[in-house]
Design a protein around this motif. Sequence first.
Motif, short mmCIF file in Angstrom:
data_model
loop_
_atom_site.label_atom_id
_atom_site.label_comp_id
_atom_site.label_asym_id
_atom_site.label_seq_id
_atom_site.Cartn_x
_atom_site.Cartn_y
_atom_site.Cartn_z
N GLY A 37 -7.82 -3.88 -6.33
CA GLY A 37 -8.33 -2.79 -5.51
C GLY A 37 -7.30 -1.76 -5.11
N ASP A 38 -6.03 -1.93 -5.48
CA ASP A 38 -5.03 -0.92 -5.18
C ASP A 38 -5.04 0.15 -6.28
OD1 ASP A 38 -4.51 -2.67 -3.18
OD2 ASP A 38 -2.35 -2.78 -3.53
N PHE A 39 -4.75 1.38 -5.89
CA PHE A 39 -4.81 2.46 -6.88
C PHE A 39 -3.78 3.53 -6.54
CE2 PHE A 39 -7.96 3.09 -3.55
CZ PHE A 39 -7.69 4.38 -3.09
N LEU A 49 -0.12 13.55 -4.95
CA LEU A 49 -0.01 12.11 -5.15
C LEU A 49 -1.08 11.41 -4.33
CD1 LEU A 49 3.84 11.91 -4.59
CD2 LEU A 49 2.69 12.04 -6.81
N LEU A 50 -1.60 10.34 -4.87
CA LEU A 50 -2.58 9.52 -4.17
C LEU A 50 -2.19 8.06 -4.31
CD1 LEU A 50 -5.45 9.05 -2.84
CD2 LEU A 50 -6.30 8.81 -5.18
N ILE A 51 -2.25 7.35 -3.21
CA ILE A 51 -2.12 5.90 -3.25
C ILE A 51 -3.07 5.33 -2.21
CG2 ILE A 51 -0.24 5.70 -1.55
CD1 ILE A 51 0.91 3.50 -3.45
N ILE A 57 -3.41 7.59 1.18
CA ILE A 57 -2.52 8.68 1.53
C ILE A 57 -2.56 9.71 0.41
CG2 ILE A 57 -0.10 9.39 1.78
CD1 ILE A 57 0.48 6.92 3.28
N ILE A 58 -2.70 10.96 0.80
CA ILE A 58 -2.55 12.06 -0.14
C ILE A 58 -1.28 12.82 0.24
CG2 ILE A 58 -3.53 14.20 -1.05
CD1 ILE A 58 -6.28 13.12 -0.46
#
Length: 380
Positions: free
Chosen positions: A161-163, A175-177, A239-240
Motif C-alpha cells: 500500500g505504499d506508493f 513528488l508524491l509519497i 505528501i506532495i
Amino acid sequence: MPYVIAPGPLRGRRLSYAGRWQAAQLSPLALTIVIAGFAFATPREIALSRLLPAAPALAAAMWPVIPTLLLGAGCLLIMITLGFFYADLGTEYTSAAIVAVTLAAAYASHVRLQREEVLFHIRLVADAAQKVLLRPVPHRIEGVEIESLYLAAQQQARIGGDFYEAADTPYGIRLLIGDVRGKGLSAVGAASAVISCFREAAYDEPDVTGIVHRLETSIMRYSAAFPGQDLPERFATAIIAEISPARNHMRLLNCGHPPPLLVHNSEVRVLAPTTPSPPLNLAALIGDHYVVDTAPFAPGDQLLLYTDGVTEARDRTGEFFPLTDWLRQQGPLRPRELLDRLHGDLLRYGGGRLGDDIAALAVRSPEAVGEQGPQAPGRD
C-alpha cells in the motif's frame, strides 16, 4: 525500477544464503553416505541401515523427481549389498520401506515442483503489477537527483500500500509519497487509484492544493466502487512536494504523513507542517482545509521522503528506528547510496523482518557556488 536487489553487503549476504542453499541440496546424498558408512562399520545389532529411507524422504523437499528416484534406487542397492554380509538384517522389510518411501517422495517432489511453477508465474504477474503501480522514477530531472526505495512487508505479494511518484511538470518537479492504511494486497487498489490520479493531475493543476482535491476525489470514488467492511477506515496519508523551477525552494502539502527530513550542511531538519491537513478520504469527516508550507532547497541540499514503515521499524527490544539520528550520522551521500544504506540498516535493525511496507524517496539538489543558508518553513 523499485528497489528489489540490495547492493553491497546485502547482496553479498544473499549470495552467501544461495551458497548455503546449494550446500543443503547435497544433504540427501551426504545422509545416504553417512548411513551406509556406519551401517557397514557398526555391528549388525545396531542396524543403522533402517535409516536409509530417510534419504529419499529428505530429497523430496529439494530435488526433482528423477534424482529422487535414483537416490532411492541407490539406497535400495546399498541395502541389498548389506544383505549379502548380514543375513538376519531384515533386508526385505527395509527394502520394502525404501521402495515405498521413494515412490511417495517422488510424488511429493512432483507436487512441490508444480506448486513452485505456479508461484513463479504468480510472482511474474506481481512484478508486472508492481512496475505498473510503481514505475521507475527518473534518476535525474534538470540536475536534481532522485532515487527510490520500496520494500513490501509481505514478500510473497511483492507489492503493497505504499506508493511514490516523481514528475517533471511545467510548475516544477512534483513528488508524491504516501501510505494507504493497511498493507499487502488489500491496500494495492487504493494506492493504484491515488497514484494514477497524481500522474494526470501533476501536469494539469497549477497549484498543489488542486492536486490534493483530485486525489481526494479519486480515492473516494474507489472506495465507493469497492465497498467493504473497512470502508470507514480506508484512507491514505500523503505528501506532495513541489520543487520550484528555480531550484531554490520547495512547497510541501502534508496530508497526515510523517514529516520529511531536509539535510543542509550536515544539519538535519524535520519539516513538520505548520498546520496539519486531513489524510486522503477523510476530508468529508474533518474538513478539507489544506495548508501549503514552503522550505528552502539550496544547492547540495538533500530531501528524504518516507513512509511510516521506516520510523516504525522495531528492534528486538521494541524500540523504533531512530531515523533522524541515523540520518545525522550518515554524512554526505548521494541519494542511491543513502537509500542503499537505509535498506541495509532497516533490515539489520528489524532482524530481517518488516512490520509494514516501506517506501522512500531521496532527492538531492545539484551543487552550485554560493549556497543558501537554511530558513524556517513558512506558510504560503
